[in-house]
Design a protein around this motif. Structure first.
Motif, PDB file in Angstrom:
ATOM      1  N   GLU A 198      45.132  29.550  24.718  1.00  0.00           N
ATOM      2  CA  GLU A 198      46.457  30.141  24.891  1.00  0.00           C
ATOM      3  C   GLU A 198      47.218  29.460  26.030  1.00  0.00           C
ATOM      4  OE1 GLU A 198      45.496  34.735  23.417  1.00  0.00           O
ATOM      5  OE2 GLU A 198      45.226  34.157  25.525  1.00  0.00           O
ATOM      6  N   TYR A 199      46.496  29.174  27.095  1.00  0.00           N
ATOM      7  CA  TYR A 199      47.122  28.508  28.238  1.00  0.00           C
ATOM      8  C   TYR A 199      47.614  27.123  27.828  1.00  0.00           C
ATOM      9  CZ  TYR A 199      47.785  26.793  33.007  1.00  0.00           C
ATOM     10  OH  TYR A 199      48.323  26.283  34.161  1.00  0.00           O
ATOM     11  N   LYS A 200      46.771  26.393  27.095  1.00  0.00           N
ATOM     12  CA  LYS A 200      47.143  25.051  26.660  1.00  0.00           C
ATOM     13  C   LYS A 200      48.392  25.089  25.785  1.00  0.00           C
ATOM     14  CE  LYS A 200      45.464  20.997  24.147  1.00  0.00           C
ATOM     15  NZ  LYS A 200      44.343  20.383  23.384  1.00  0.00           N
ATOM     16  N   THR A 201      48.425  26.015  24.822  1.00  0.00           N
ATOM     17  CA  THR A 201      49.577  26.124  23.924  1.00  0.00           C
ATOM     18  C   THR A 201      50.844  26.477  24.692  1.00  0.00           C
ATOM     19  OG1 THR A 201      48.170  26.802  22.073  1.00  0.00           O
ATOM     20  CG2 THR A 201      50.517  27.340  21.933  1.00  0.00           C
ATOM     21  N   THR A 202      50.716  27.409  25.624  1.00  0.00           N
ATOM     22  CA  THR A 202      51.875  27.850  26.405  1.00  0.00           C
ATOM     23  C   THR A 202      52.420  26.725  27.256  1.00  0.00           C
ATOM     24  OG1 THR A 202      51.079  30.136  26.479  1.00  0.00           O
ATOM     25  CG2 THR A 202      52.677  29.482  28.159  1.00  0.00           C
ATOM     26  N   ALA A 227      37.231  20.384  27.193  1.00  0.00           N
ATOM     27  CA  ALA A 227      36.224  19.321  27.224  1.00  0.00           C
ATOM     28  C   ALA A 227      35.619  19.140  28.609  1.00  0.00           C
ATOM     29  CB  ALA A 227      36.849  18.011  26.744  1.00  0.00           C
ATOM     30  N   ASP A 228      36.447  19.224  29.650  1.00  0.00           N
ATOM     31  CA  ASP A 228      35.972  19.034  31.029  1.00  0.00           C
ATOM     32  C   ASP A 228      36.895  19.844  31.940  1.00  0.00           C
ATOM     33  OD1 ASP A 228      35.124  18.213  33.519  1.00  0.00           O
ATOM     34  OD2 ASP A 228      34.978  16.086  32.979  1.00  0.00           O
ATOM     35  N   ASN A 229      36.580  21.129  32.085  1.00  0.00           N
ATOM     36  CA  ASN A 229      37.475  22.033  32.795  1.00  0.00           C
ATOM     37  C   ASN A 229      37.618  21.669  34.265  1.00  0.00           C
ATOM     38  OD1 ASN A 229      37.926  25.123  34.120  1.00  0.00           O
ATOM     39  ND2 ASN A 229      39.089  24.610  32.271  1.00  0.00           N
ATOM     40  N   VAL A 230      36.547  21.160  34.885  1.00  0.00           N
ATOM     41  CA  VAL A 230      36.606  20.778  36.295  1.00  0.00           C
ATOM     42  C   VAL A 230      37.594  19.625  36.474  1.00  0.00           C
ATOM     43  CG1 VAL A 230      35.318  19.805  38.229  1.00  0.00           C
ATOM     44  CG2 VAL A 230      34.270  21.567  36.797  1.00  0.00           C
ATOM     45  N   LYS A 231      37.514  18.640  35.588  1.00  0.00           N
ATOM     46  CA  LYS A 231      38.442  17.507  35.647  1.00  0.00           C
ATOM     47  C   LYS A 231      39.871  17.983  35.408  1.00  0.00           C
ATOM     48  CE  LYS A 231      39.366  12.916  33.760  1.00  0.00           C
ATOM     49  NZ  LYS A 231      38.873  11.820  32.891  1.00  0.00           N
ATOM     50  N   PHE A 232      40.030  18.910  34.453  1.00  0.00           N
ATOM     51  CA  PHE A 232      41.368  19.434  34.167  1.00  0.00           C
ATOM     52  C   PHE A 232      41.978  20.094  35.401  1.00  0.00           C
ATOM     53  CE2 PHE A 232      43.663  23.431  33.322  1.00  0.00           C
ATOM     54  CZ  PHE A 232      44.875  22.880  32.910  1.00  0.00           C
ATOM     55  N   ILE A 233      41.220  20.958  36.042  1.00  0.00           N
ATOM     56  CA  ILE A 233      41.736  21.684  37.210  1.00  0.00           C
ATOM     57  C   ILE A 233      42.110  20.710  38.320  1.00  0.00           C
ATOM     58  CG2 ILE A 233      41.101  23.282  39.068  1.00  0.00           C
ATOM     59  CD1 ILE A 233      39.398  24.793  36.996  1.00  0.00           C
ATOM     60  N   GLU A 288      42.935  17.440  38.041  1.00  0.00           N
ATOM     61  CA  GLU A 288      44.122  16.665  37.666  1.00  0.00           C
ATOM     62  C   GLU A 288      45.372  17.525  37.664  1.00  0.00           C
ATOM     63  OE1 GLU A 288      44.159  14.124  34.334  1.00  0.00           O
ATOM     64  OE2 GLU A 288      42.266  13.140  34.804  1.00  0.00           O
ATOM     65  N   TRP A 289      45.257  18.734  37.108  1.00  0.00           N
ATOM     66  CA  TRP A 289      46.417  19.625  37.017  1.00  0.00           C
ATOM     67  C   TRP A 289      46.953  19.969  38.403  1.00  0.00           C
ATOM     68  CZ3 TRP A 289      49.409  21.078  33.035  1.00  0.00           C
ATOM     69  CH2 TRP A 289      50.300  22.132  33.234  1.00  0.00           C
ATOM     70  N   ASN A 290      46.056  20.281  39.325  1.00  0.00           N
ATOM     71  CA  ASN A 290      46.482  20.631  40.682  1.00  0.00           C
ATOM     72  C   ASN A 290      47.135  19.442  41.385  1.00  0.00           C
ATOM     73  OD1 ASN A 290      45.605  23.279  40.463  1.00  0.00           O
ATOM     74  ND2 ASN A 290      43.614  22.888  41.403  1.00  0.00           N
ATOM     75  N   SER A 349      46.791  15.896  30.553  1.00  0.00           N
ATOM     76  CA  SER A 349      45.674  16.551  31.244  1.00  0.00           C
ATOM     77  C   SER A 349      45.221  17.821  30.537  1.00  0.00           C
ATOM     78  CB  SER A 349      46.065  16.871  32.692  1.00  0.00           C
ATOM     79  OG  SER A 349      46.991  17.938  32.750  1.00  0.00           O
ATOM     80  N   LEU A 350      46.103  18.437  29.775  1.00  0.00           N
ATOM     81  CA  LEU A 350      45.752  19.664  29.054  1.00  0.00           C
ATOM     82  C   LEU A 350      44.652  19.436  28.029  1.00  0.00           C
ATOM     83  CD1 LEU A 350      49.330  21.130  28.595  1.00  0.00           C
ATOM     84  CD2 LEU A 350      47.482  22.227  29.863  1.00  0.00           C
TER      85      LEU A 350
END
Length: 269
Positions: A70-74, A122-128, A130-132, A116-117
């Motif tokens: 849901e977060y990704k879609t939003t 696939a890799d939530n740690v990497k996502f967080i 990169e996103w930050n 990054s989404l």
């Protein structure tokens, strides 16, 4: 009489000629160019619209309660709402070339956020991570648009913009802090202290000139040969380093290296 008629005729011819010349000079020439278009003002106006279009989506719900999907879609929809408005400025011409640099950085940042989404599952740690980082960079650019170029938003979203500006200040301070510490770490030089049957001990005495006190600092030391090849990585740590203190770091190795490359992880008090 004939002379008088001839004079009148000549005068009329000259008058018509002058009128014709006057009319020709008033007509625009084909070589006159139109005023060149610059996108500076239009971009700043559209940036305000694009931010609010994004916030219309992202601020409409509590993002913390959403599933990853849901977060990704939003957020994909929110970011695309921005790009739909400001994306065209990637190829526009600006009178202020520095503003154009910021515009390109901002649009690329939005595209990187979208990319990054893909890591969110696939890799939530990497996502967080990169996103930050991308969010921090985005707030700094928005702060520049606000402070230097007069960006405004509606009263409805002023508090959201204020939060971004506060974050931008924090990020700027963190970047300054990191630059100071990184410079100090890179200045740490190791020298041979002891050679024990091939295994050598290397030491470096470093005075903490950063202006910050550390709970701990962990050095990663790449040992590099004359060809620029990293032979191995050694480590050295220290705890409770106050500002101005002198600290002795050391490591052991049997590698035949010619230089070192030092980086660090740390916790500031």
């Amino acid at each position: 009489m004939k002379k008088r008629i001839g004079a009148i005729t000549l005068a009329m011819v000259l008058c018509f000629s002058a009128t014709a010349c006057s009319d020709n000079s008033a007509a625009p020439t084909e070589t006159e160019s139109e005023t060149e278009y610059f996108a500076d003002e239009d971009f700043l106006s559209d940036l305000s619209k694009s931010l609010e279009a994004r916030w219309d989506i992202s601020e409409a719900q509590d993002l913390a309660t959403l599933t990853n999907a849901e977060y990704k879609t939003t957020m994909e929809s929110a970011i695309q709402a921005e790009l739909d408005i400001v994306g065209k400025y990637q190829t526009e011409k600006f009178e202020d070339t520095k503003l154009q640099e910021y515009v390109l950085q901002y649009i690329n940042n939005l595209k990187d956020q979208q990319a990054s989404l893909d890591y969110i599952d696939a890799d939530n740690v990497k996502f967080i991570d990169e996103w930050n980082n991308l969010y921090g960079s985005r707030t700094e650019i928005v702060s520049t648009f606000y402070n230097t170029y007069g960006l405004t938003v509606s009263e409805k979203y002023q508090s959201v913009l204020n939060d971004m500006l506060t974050k931008a200040t924090i990020v700027a301070n963190q970047n300054e802090q990191k630059a100071i510490i990184d410079s100090w770490v890179k200045s740490i030089t190791f020298e041979l202290a002891e050679d024990n049957s091939g295994w050598k001990t290397y030491q470096a005495v470093a005075e903490n000139t950063t202006g910050y006190s550390f709970d701990y600092i962990n050095l990663s030391i790449n040992l590099i040969d004359s060809d620029g090849v990293i032979l191995e990585t050694r480590y050295s740590s220290f705890q409770n380093i106050s500002t101005g203190a002198k600290v002795k770091f050391e490591f052991m190795s049997d590698a035949e290296f010619t230089s070192t490359e030092v980086t660090a992880t740390y916790q500031i008090k």
